[in-house]
Design an enzyme around this catalytic site. Structure first.
Site, PDB file in Angstrom:
ATOM      1  N   ASP A 197       0.807  -1.222   0.000  1.00  0.00           N
ATOM      2  CA  ASP A 197       0.000   0.000   0.000  1.00  0.00           C
ATOM      3  C   ASP A 197       0.842   1.274   0.000  1.00  0.00           C
ATOM      4  OD1 ASP A 197      -2.189  -1.709   0.123  1.00  0.00           O
ATOM      5  OD2 ASP A 197      -2.197  -1.699   2.320  1.00  0.00           O
ATOM      6  N   GLU A 198       1.979   1.208  -0.652  1.00  0.00           N
ATOM      7  CA  GLU A 198       2.868   2.377  -0.721  1.00  0.00           C
ATOM      8  C   GLU A 198       2.346   3.415  -1.720  1.00  0.00           C
ATOM      9  OE1 GLU A 198       3.896  -0.750  -1.158  1.00  0.00           O
ATOM     10  OE2 GLU A 198       5.305  -1.194   0.468  1.00  0.00           O
ATOM     11  N   LYS A 226       1.694   2.112  -5.108  1.00  0.00           N
ATOM     12  CA  LYS A 226       2.248   1.556  -6.361  1.00  0.00           C
ATOM     13  C   LYS A 226       1.327   1.857  -7.545  1.00  0.00           C
ATOM     14  CE  LYS A 226       2.404  -2.504  -4.360  1.00  0.00           C
ATOM     15  NZ  LYS A 226       2.112  -2.127  -2.951  1.00  0.00           N
ATOM     16  N   LYS A 248      -0.754   4.281  -8.021  1.00  0.00           N
ATOM     17  CA  LYS A 248      -0.659   5.678  -8.466  1.00  0.00           C
ATOM     18  C   LYS A 248       0.610   5.901  -9.285  1.00  0.00           C
ATOM     19  CE  LYS A 248       0.231  10.337  -7.393  1.00  0.00           C
ATOM     20  NZ  LYS A 248       0.379  11.477  -6.511  1.00  0.00           N
ATOM     21  N   GLY A 262      -4.541  -4.256  -3.853  1.00  0.00           N
ATOM     22  CA  GLY A 262      -5.522  -3.203  -4.102  1.00  0.00           C
ATOM     23  C   GLY A 262      -4.728  -1.982  -4.500  1.00  0.00           C
ATOM     24  N   HIS A 263      -4.678  -1.691  -5.790  1.00  0.00           N
ATOM     25  CA  HIS A 263      -3.847  -0.602  -6.296  1.00  0.00           C
ATOM     26  C   HIS A 263      -4.745   0.534  -6.779  1.00  0.00           C
ATOM     27  CE1 HIS A 263      -0.275  -3.576  -7.119  1.00  0.00           C
ATOM     28  NE2 HIS A 263      -0.657  -3.535  -5.861  1.00  0.00           N
ATOM     29  N   GLN A 279       2.039  -6.185  -3.344  1.00  0.00           N
ATOM     30  CA  GLN A 279       2.567  -6.293  -1.990  1.00  0.00           C
ATOM     31  C   GLN A 279       3.931  -5.587  -1.897  1.00  0.00           C
ATOM     32  OE1 GLN A 279       1.327  -9.634  -3.370  1.00  0.00           O
ATOM     33  NE2 GLN A 279      -0.604  -8.690  -2.835  1.00  0.00           N
ATOM     34  N   PRO A 313      -8.570  -0.987   9.015  1.00  0.00           N
ATOM     35  CA  PRO A 313      -7.674   0.136   9.316  1.00  0.00           C
ATOM     36  C   PRO A 313      -6.227  -0.335   9.240  1.00  0.00           C
ATOM     37  CG  PRO A 313      -8.982  -0.486  11.263  1.00  0.00           C
ATOM     38  CD  PRO A 313      -9.433  -1.361  10.143  1.00  0.00           C
ATOM     39  N   ARG A 314      -5.379   0.460   8.595  1.00  0.00           N
ATOM     40  CA  ARG A 314      -3.971   0.083   8.522  1.00  0.00           C
ATOM     41  C   ARG A 314      -3.246   0.568   9.780  1.00  0.00           C
ATOM     42  NH1 ARG A 314      -3.666   2.413   2.426  1.00  0.00           N
ATOM     43  NH2 ARG A 314      -4.633   0.668   1.351  1.00  0.00           N
ATOM     44  N   ASP A 371       2.611  14.580   1.339  1.00  0.00           N
ATOM     45  CA  ASP A 371       1.625  15.562   1.805  1.00  0.00           C
ATOM     46  C   ASP A 371       0.982  15.166   3.125  1.00  0.00           C
ATOM     47  OD1 ASP A 371       0.602  13.525  -0.136  1.00  0.00           O
ATOM     48  OD2 ASP A 371      -1.344  14.243   0.580  1.00  0.00           O
ATOM     49  N   GLY A 388       5.114  11.992  -4.433  1.00  0.00           N
ATOM     50  CA  GLY A 388       3.655  12.113  -4.410  1.00  0.00           C
ATOM     51  C   GLY A 388       3.241  13.156  -3.387  1.00  0.00           C
ATOM     52  N   GLY A 446      -0.221  14.136  -3.275  1.00  0.00           N
ATOM     53  CA  GLY A 446      -1.677  14.049  -3.210  1.00  0.00           C
ATOM     54  C   GLY A 446      -2.124  12.808  -3.957  1.00  0.00           C
TER      55      GLY A 446
HETATM   56  P1  GDP Z   1      -0.781   0.283  -3.525  1.00  0.00           P
HETATM   57  O1  GDP Z   1      -1.362  -0.986  -3.049  1.00  0.00           O
HETATM   58  O2  GDP Z   1       0.699   0.354  -3.282  1.00  0.00           O
HETATM   59  O3  GDP Z   1      -1.121   0.614  -4.935  1.00  0.00           O
HETATM   60  O4  GDP Z   1      -1.420   1.433  -2.625  1.00  0.00           O
HETATM   61  P2  GDP Z   1      -2.984   1.574  -2.244  1.00  0.00           P
HETATM   62  O5  GDP Z   1      -3.734   2.051  -3.412  1.00  0.00           O
HETATM   63  O6  GDP Z   1      -3.466   0.355  -1.545  1.00  0.00           O
HETATM   64  O7  GDP Z   1      -2.904   2.662  -1.105  1.00  0.00           O
HETATM   65  C1  GDP Z   1      -2.336   3.921  -1.340  1.00  0.00           C
HETATM   66  C2  GDP Z   1      -3.397   5.003  -1.042  1.00  0.00           C
HETATM   67  O8  GDP Z   1      -2.759   6.261  -0.996  1.00  0.00           O
HETATM   68  C3  GDP Z   1      -4.453   5.116  -2.111  1.00  0.00           C
HETATM   69  O9  GDP Z   1      -5.640   5.561  -1.533  1.00  0.00           O
HETATM   70  C4  GDP Z   1      -3.886   6.177  -3.035  1.00  0.00           C
HETATM   71  O10 GDP Z   1      -4.883   6.861  -3.783  1.00  0.00           O
HETATM   72  C5  GDP Z   1      -3.228   7.090  -2.041  1.00  0.00           C
HETATM   73  N1  GDP Z   1      -2.044   7.809  -2.536  1.00  0.00           N
HETATM   74  C6  GDP Z   1      -1.064   7.379  -3.374  1.00  0.00           C
HETATM   75  N2  GDP Z   1      -0.102   8.322  -3.490  1.00  0.00           N
HETATM   76  C7  GDP Z   1      -0.483   9.359  -2.715  1.00  0.00           C
HETATM   77  C8  GDP Z   1       0.112  10.623  -2.374  1.00  0.00           C
HETATM   78  O11 GDP Z   1       1.190  10.978  -2.825  1.00  0.00           O
HETATM   79  N3  GDP Z   1      -0.583  11.415  -1.494  1.00  0.00           N
HETATM   80  C9  GDP Z   1      -1.790  11.039  -0.963  1.00  0.00           C
HETATM   81  N4  GDP Z   1      -2.388  11.866  -0.108  1.00  0.00           N
HETATM   82  N5  GDP Z   1      -2.362   9.857  -1.252  1.00  0.00           N
HETATM   83  C10 GDP Z   1      -1.711   9.030  -2.104  1.00  0.00           C
HETATM   84  P1  IMO Z   2      -0.864  -4.244  -2.234  1.00  0.00           P
HETATM   85  O1  IMO Z   2      -0.411  -4.812  -3.551  1.00  0.00           O
HETATM   86  C1  IMO Z   2      -0.932  -4.687   2.092  1.00  0.00           C
HETATM   87  C2  IMO Z   2      -1.064  -8.775   3.649  1.00  0.00           C
HETATM   88  C3  IMO Z   2      -2.325  -9.193   4.361  1.00  0.00           C
HETATM   89  C4  IMO Z   2      -1.756 -10.184   5.351  1.00  0.00           C
HETATM   90  C5  IMO Z   2      -0.669 -10.881   4.529  1.00  0.00           C
HETATM   91  C6  IMO Z   2      -1.110 -12.188   3.913  1.00  0.00           C
HETATM   92  O2  IMO Z   2      -2.145  -3.499  -2.308  1.00  0.00           O
HETATM   93  O3  IMO Z   2       0.238  -3.478  -1.592  1.00  0.00           O
HETATM   94  P2  IMO Z   2      -2.684 -12.828   1.874  1.00  0.00           P
HETATM   95  O4  IMO Z   2      -4.137 -12.553   1.650  1.00  0.00           O
HETATM   96  O5  IMO Z   2      -1.796 -12.280   0.819  1.00  0.00           O
HETATM   97  O6  IMO Z   2      -2.391 -14.261   2.170  1.00  0.00           O
HETATM   98  O7  IMO Z   2      -2.332 -12.037   3.237  1.00  0.00           O
HETATM   99  O8  IMO Z   2      -0.301  -9.975   3.525  1.00  0.00           O
HETATM  100  N1  IMO Z   2      -1.274  -8.252   2.280  1.00  0.00           N
HETATM  101  C7  IMO Z   2      -1.190  -6.949   1.971  1.00  0.00           C
HETATM  102  N2  IMO Z   2      -0.973  -5.872   2.735  1.00  0.00           N
HETATM  103  N3  IMO Z   2      -1.040  -4.547   0.768  1.00  0.00           N
HETATM  104  C8  IMO Z   2      -1.223  -5.625  -0.030  1.00  0.00           C
HETATM  105  O9  IMO Z   2      -1.207  -5.558  -1.378  1.00  0.00           O
HETATM  106  C9  IMO Z   2      -1.340  -6.896   0.567  1.00  0.00           C
HETATM  107  N4  IMO Z   2      -1.552  -8.144   0.098  1.00  0.00           N
HETATM  108  C10 IMO Z   2      -1.493  -8.956   1.157  1.00  0.00           C
HETATM  109  O10 IMO Z   2      -2.922  -8.093   5.012  1.00  0.00           O
HETATM  110  O11 IMO Z   2      -1.115  -9.511   6.410  1.00  0.00           O
HETATM  111 MG    MG Z   3      -2.881  -1.664  -1.801  1.00  0.00          MG
END
Ligand code: GDP
Ligand code: IMO
Ligand code: MG
Length: 428
Positions: free
Chosen positions: A15-16, A18, A20, A42-43, A226, A306-307, A335, A415, A417
Site C-alpha cells: 500500500d505504498e 504503487k 498511483k 488493491g492498487h 505487496q 484500518p492500517r 503531503d 507524491g 496528493g
Molecule cells: P498500492 O497498493 O501500493 O497501490 O497502494 P494503495 O492504493 O493500496 O494505497 C495507497 C493510497 O494512498 C491510495 O488511496 C492512493 O490513492 C493514495 N495515494 C497514493 N499516493 C499518494 C500521495 O502521494 N498522497 C496522498 N495523499 N495519497 C496518495
Molecule cells: P498491495 O499490492 C498490504 C497482507 C495481508 C496479510 C498478509 C497475507 O495493495 O500493496 P494474503 O491474503 O496475501 O495471504 O495475506 O499480507 N497483504 C497486503 N498488505 N497490501 C497488499 O497488497 C497486501 N496483500 C497482502 O494483510 O497480512
Molecule cells: Mg494496496
C-alpha cells in the site's frame, strides 16, 4: 537491440501507492504487467476525477490501447477478473488489450474457503490476518502440483477429470480437518467451465509477447504487488504473503530474464503502514498513528481494515533497497506529513541493551526490539499543489535529502496528493 524494462516494487508492507505511480508513469509505457500475487492487491488510481482500485488487473488499464498482461506468476480469481473487466468496460474503458498467461493458476472457491478455515483454526494469537482471497491455499496447490491453471479451464473434459481428483483431495481436508461440509462437484465444475469460456479470448502466450516487446524496444512496466517485507522468503515470515514480492519474482512470474531489466523503481511511503498481523517495530499507538491513519486515509483498499501506522523505518528500508536492487525511489504521500509537527525516523534498534542499525534476521527478535529515532523538523504549508521540489518547504526538501542520503538511492518522483496530477517528477 534496445530495451526498456522497468520494474516497480513496494518497499514496506504494501500500500505504498504503487498503483498511483504506475499510472503516473503510464503515459510513456507500452506494456503493463502484473506478475505475482492476485486479488489480495488493491492498487488505487485517481485520475480525471475518477477513482479505480485495481485488484488483479494492471494499473495501466486506464490508458487506451496499451497492452496489459497477467503473467504466469499470478493466481487469478476468474470471478474477480470478470467483475473487474466488466466494471471497466461499463465505464467505456475497454480499449486496453488484455492478455492472460495460460500458466497462471486459478483461485478456486475451495482456496477461498480454506483460507478462511485456516485463519479461523489459527485463532486470535496465530492468525496471519490474510485478505481472505484464497492466495495462500492457491500457491500451496501450485507448489504441490495439485493446482488448476488457466489452460485447464479451457477444455471442459480435461477440467472435469482434473477437478474431480483435486476436489476429492480438498474435500477430504475440508471435512476431516476442518469439520466443514464438502463442496459439491457440480457447484464448482459448472462455474469453472463457464470461466473457461469467458477467459478464452484473453489467453495468449504472454511470455512470447513480452519477449517480442523487449526485442522491439517497447517500454514495459512490471508492476509488483505487496512489498519486500511481505516476501515469502525475505519478509517477516510467517506474517507474509505467499509469493515472491521482491524484484526476483518478476522473472519467474513472466519468463523474462534478469538481463532484460533496465531499472528498478522502489516505491516508498513517506511513513510506514501495515495491514494484518505481524511485527512492525515503528508502529505508533499514540495520536501520531491515529493522525497518520486519518490524514493518509489508511484503510485497506481490499478489505477496508484500518492500517497500522508509524514513522519511517530506515533499517527496514535499507534492507528492502538491497533486496530489490533499487535504482530510484518513488516517494509517496509526502503531503500526509504536513502539519504533523516534528517528524521522527527510526535509524537503529535496541535489543537487550545493544544498539544495531540493520534489519534483524531473527524474526523473534523483531517483535522485541525498540526503535531508536532521530527527529527532523516538520512543515505546516500545504504542498499538494507543488509541481517541483523547489516549491516544497525547506524542511520537506530536507526530509527528501535525508532519505536519499540514508538509502543511497535517488528519489525520482514525489507524491503530494492522491490525484495523478499531484506528483513531482524529479528525474525518472
Ligand atoms: P498500492 O497498493 O501500493 O497501490 O497502494 P494503495 O492504493 O493500496 O494505497 C495507497 C493510497 O494512498 C491510495 O488511496 C492512493 O490513492 C493514495 N495515494 C497514493 N499516493 C499518494 C500521495 O502521494 N498522497 C496522498 N495523499 N495519497 C496518495
Ligand atoms: P498491495 O499490492 C498490504 C497482507 C495481508 C496479510 C498478509 C497475507 O495493495 O500493496 P494474503 O491474503 O496475501 O495471504 O495475506 O499480507 N497483504 C497486503 N498488505 N497490501 C497488499 O497488497 C497486501 N496483500 C497482502 O494483510 O497480512
Ligand atoms: Mg494496496
Amino acid at each position: 537491440m534496445s530495451k526498456n524494462v522497468d520494474l516497480l516494487v513496494g518497499s514496506q508492507w504494501g500500500d505504498e501507492g504503487k498503483g498511483k505511480v504506475v499510472d503516473v508513469l503510464g503515459s510513456d509505457v507500452d506494456v503493463f504487467v502484473r506478475y505475482q500475487g492476485g486479488a489480495n492487491a488493491g492498487h488505487t488510481v485517481v485520475a480525471d476525477g475518477q477513482k479505480v482500485v485495481f485488484k488483479l488487473l494492471p494499473s495501466g488499464m486506464l490508458y487506451p490501447g496499451k497492452l496489459c498482461i497477467l503473467g504466469n506468476g499470478l493466481v487469478i480469481d476468474p470471478e474477480q477478473f470478470l467483475k473487474e473487466t466488466s466494471e471497466l468496460y461499463s465505464r467505456g474503458q475497454d480499449r486496453a488489450r488484455l492478455a492472460i498467461s495460460p500458466h497462471a493458476h486459478v483461485v478456486m472457491p475451495y482456496h477461498k474457503l480454506l483460507d478462511k478455515l485456516q485463519e479461523e483454526a489459527r485463532g486470535k494469537t496465530r492468525k496471519i490476518g490474510t485478505t481472505g482471497r484464497g492466495i495462500g491455499p492457491c500457491y500451496v496447490d501450485k507448489y504441490s502440483r495439485s493446482g488448476l491453471r488457466i489452460e485447464d479451464l479451457l477444455d471442459a473434459d480435461l477440467l472435469r477429470e482434473r477437478l474431480s481428483y483435486v476436489l476429492e483431495e480438498k474435500n477430504s481436508l475440508i471435512t476431516k480437518l476442518y469439520n466443514h461440509s464438502p463442496l459439491p462437484f457440480d457447484e464448482i465444475y459448472e462455474p469453472a467451465k463457464n470461466w473457461g469460456e469467458a477467459l478464452k479470448p484473453y489467453v495468449a502466450d504472454v511470455r512470447a509477447l513480452l519477449r517480442q516487446a523487449v526485442d522491439d524496444g517497447k517500454h514495459i512496466l512490471l508492476e509488483g504487488a505487496q512489498a519486500a517485507l511481505l516476501d515469502i522468503d525475505h519478509g517477516t515470515y510467517p506474517y507474509v504473503t505467499s509469493s515472491s514480492t521482491s524484484a526476483a519474482g518478476a522473472f519467474t512470474g513472466t519468463g523474462l530474464a534478469p538481463r532484460d531489466l533496465t531499472r528498478t523503481i522502489a516505491v516508498v511511503k513517506a511513513y510506514t503502514t501495515r495491514v494484518g498481523e505481524g511485527p512492525f517495530p515503528t508502529e505508533d499507538f499514540t495520536e501520531v498513528g491515529e493522525t497518520l491513519r486519518k490524514n493518509g486515509g489508511e484503510f485497506g483498499a481490499v478489505t477496508g481494515r484500518p492500517r497500522r501506522c508509524g514513522w519511517l523505518d530506515m533499517p527496514a528500508l535499507k534492507y528492502a533497497m538491497e533486496l530489490n536492487g533499487a535504482d530510484v525511489i518513488a516517494l509517496t504521500k509526502l503531503d500526509v506529513l504536513t502539519g504533523m509537527g516534528n517528524i521522527k525516523v527510526c535509524v537503529a534498534y535496541e535489543h537487550n541493551g545493544e544498539r544495531f542499525d540493520t534489519w534483524p534476521t531473527d524474526m523473534r527478535m523483531l517483535s522485541e526490539i525498540t526503535p531508536l529515532y532521530e527527529t527532523l523538523p516538520g512543515w505546516n504549508e500545504d504542498i499538494s499543489w507543488c509541481k517541483n521540489v523547489e516549491e516544497l518547504p525547506a524542511n520537506a526538501q530536507a526530509y527528501i535529502k535525508y532519505i536519499e542520503q540514508n538509502l543511497k538511492t535517488p528519489i525520482g518522483l514525489i507524491g503530494v496528493g492522491q490525484d495523478r496530477s499531484q506528483t513531482i517528477v524529479k528525474g525518472m
